[in-house]
Write an enzyme that holds these catalytic residues in place. Structure first.
Site, PDB file in Angstrom:
ATOM      1  N   ARG A  76      43.195  41.103  44.820  1.00 51.80           N
ATOM      2  CA  ARG A  76      43.699  39.989  45.619  1.00 51.80           C
ATOM      3  C   ARG A  76      45.189  40.183  45.856  1.00 51.80           C
ATOM      4  O   ARG A  76      45.924  40.582  44.945  1.00 51.80           O
ATOM      5  CB  ARG A  76      43.481  38.650  44.900  1.00 51.80           C
ATOM      6  CG  ARG A  76      42.078  38.091  45.018  1.00 51.80           C
ATOM      7  CD  ARG A  76      41.790  37.582  46.436  1.00 51.80           C
ATOM      8  NE  ARG A  76      40.453  37.048  46.569  1.00 51.80           N
ATOM      9  CZ  ARG A  76      39.369  37.746  46.937  1.00 51.80           C
ATOM     10  NH1 ARG A  76      39.462  39.032  47.207  1.00 51.80           N
ATOM     11  NH2 ARG A  76      38.195  37.154  47.054  1.00 51.80           N
ATOM     12  N   GLU A 103      46.815  37.083  54.729  1.00 49.45           N
ATOM     13  CA  GLU A 103      46.062  37.984  55.618  1.00 49.45           C
ATOM     14  C   GLU A 103      45.667  37.258  56.897  1.00 49.45           C
ATOM     15  O   GLU A 103      45.412  36.059  56.854  1.00 49.45           O
ATOM     16  CB  GLU A 103      44.810  38.480  54.893  1.00 49.45           C
ATOM     17  CG  GLU A 103      45.154  39.297  53.658  1.00 49.45           C
ATOM     18  CD  GLU A 103      43.930  39.617  52.788  1.00 49.45           C
ATOM     19  OE1 GLU A 103      42.802  39.248  53.171  1.00 49.45           O
ATOM     20  OE2 GLU A 103      44.114  40.212  51.725  1.00 49.45           O
ATOM     21  N   HIS A 105      41.506  44.606  54.248  1.00 50.79           N
ATOM     22  CA  HIS A 105      40.595  43.897  53.337  1.00 50.79           C
ATOM     23  C   HIS A 105      39.133  44.303  53.576  1.00 50.79           C
ATOM     24  O   HIS A 105      38.304  43.495  54.006  1.00 50.79           O
ATOM     25  CB  HIS A 105      40.769  42.371  53.468  1.00 50.79           C
ATOM     26  CG  HIS A 105      40.246  41.630  52.271  1.00 50.79           C
ATOM     27  ND1 HIS A 105      40.788  40.456  51.820  1.00 50.79           N
ATOM     28  CD2 HIS A 105      39.214  41.903  51.421  1.00 50.79           C
ATOM     29  CE1 HIS A 105      40.123  40.024  50.761  1.00 50.79           C
ATOM     30  NE2 HIS A 105      39.158  40.897  50.505  1.00 50.79           N
TER      31      HIS A 105
HETATM   32  C1  DGY Z   1      35.376  39.497  47.757  1.00 50.91           C
HETATM   33  O1  DGY Z   1      34.156  39.461  47.946  1.00 50.91           O
HETATM   34  O2  DGY Z   1      35.943  38.635  47.087  1.00 50.91           O
HETATM   35  C2  DGY Z   1      36.150  40.651  48.318  1.00 50.91           C
HETATM   36  O3  DGY Z   1      37.485  40.333  48.456  1.00 50.91           O
HETATM   37  C3  DGY Z   1      35.588  41.131  49.604  1.00 50.91           C
HETATM   38  O4  DGY Z   1      36.132  42.394  49.928  1.00 50.91           O
END
Ligand code: DGY
Length: 323
Positions: free
Chosen positions: A242, A271, A290
């Site tokens: 994250r 983002e 991402h």
């Molecule tokens: C999630 O599923 O939390 C991821 O960030 C997706 O890439």
């Protein structure tokens, strides 16, 4: 006659098969405007929702949950659930489903892709050629990268994804050290050939530091100037977890001042980022939009689980994966 079917709100479109499945059972509303669904529209629509399908960028905070008197289920299309106020949801007896496991391999693969890219300067070379700046070949010091064999990979967060990264990194002859809230069993450490170290040791010893912890109050901007200045000047940082785990401004400064050698990032504080973002202007940084879980196989499985969690939750049955 009133429509007795439960009302399901989706903050964006899922795969067609998933929509079809939901339509068989429920009245559904799929928001198809600009992402993320504006708070005001979400607040309006959620008032009558029995269930919600959301995504990692949707902020499902306490106020949103409090404004949803009929809500029984939140099913997020993600492994992370830091975007949901879990405490408030639970206080109201709302069940929360998520999609772990199915995205472990995809995210670990991407981590390794970023690792190789960063250390062998693949994207940097691609940028060089596209800009018409490839002038000489085979120079002793031109575009030289770093070999993985024998380098220390520090894994911060040894859950499913961290372990899958460790497994892959062994293939390249890397040595694995890790730090985790809870130490792994001796048997698992042996299987992964991974050595448990303190957080401080992890930071100081890693040639590559890869982040795999969840985002919580405790990990908020935990990678900041204090940490970055303890890292080896030759080291690299990778984040597929994250964005808010790293203090981006401190990272940009560290990269500019040579506190570390490079970074590869799939996630960001806010983002999406654009070309004017500080990190997007740096040659020693590899960026991805991402895409940790973004393979056709994984995304399909995530959609299946999101739907199943929702159906099971509304049927008052045990979800496949619940928080
Ligand atoms: C999630 O599923 O939390 C991821 O960030 C997706 O890439």
């Amino acid at each position: 006659m009133t429509d007795k079917k439960p009302y399901v709100l989706l903050t964006r479109r899922l795969h067609d098969f998933a929509i079809k499945e939901l339509k068989k059972r429920y009245t559904i509303f799929v928001y198809d405007g600009k992402i993320p669904m504006p708070k005001k529209i979400l607040g309006e629509k959620i008032k009558k929702a029995d269930a919600l399908v959301c995504f990692p960028y949707d902020v499902i905070d306490g106020k949103t949950i409090e404004g949803a008197p009929k809500l029984k289920v939140i099913s997020t299309y993600s492994v992370g659930f830091d975007h949901i106020d879990i405490k408030t949801a639970k206080k109201h007896g709302i069940k929360i489903g998520y999609t772990p496991e199915v995205l472990t391999n995809a995210t670990a693969d991407l981590t390794v892709a970023l690792l190789l890219d960063l250390m062998r300067r693949v994207t940097e070379g691609d940028r060089l050629i596209r800009a018409g700046n490839w002038k000489v070949i085979f120079g002793a010091y031109d575009y030289v990268g770093i070999e993985l064999e024998g380098k220390i990979l520090g894994i911060f967060g040894m859950g499913r994804i961290g372990q899958a990264v460790a497994k892959r990194a062994h293939v390249f002859g890397m040595k694995i050290i890790y730090h985790n809230r809870k130490r792994l069993s001796h048997a698992l450490e042996k299987k992964l050939d991974a050595k448990y170290v303190s957080y401080d040791e992890l930071i100081r010893k890693s040639d590559v530091l890869s982040i795999h912890v969840p985002y919580t109050k405790g990990t908020h901007k935990i990678i900041d100037h204090t940490v970055l200045q303890k890292m080896k000047k030759t080291s690299f940082l990778i984040n597929t977890a994250r964005g808010k785990i790293i203090n981006e401004r401190d990272l940009a400064k560290a990269l500019r001042n040579g506190l570390i050698s490079g970074a590869a990032l799939d996630v960001f504080e806010n983002e999406p980022i654009g070309k004017h973002h500080e990190l997007a202007k740096m040659q020693n940084v590899v960026l991805a939009p991402h895409i940790g879980s973004s393979t056709a196989e994984t995304r399909k499985k995530m959609a299946e689980i999101t739907v199943q969690n929702l159906i099971l939750g509304l049927d008052c049955k045990k979800m496949i994966y619940s928080v």
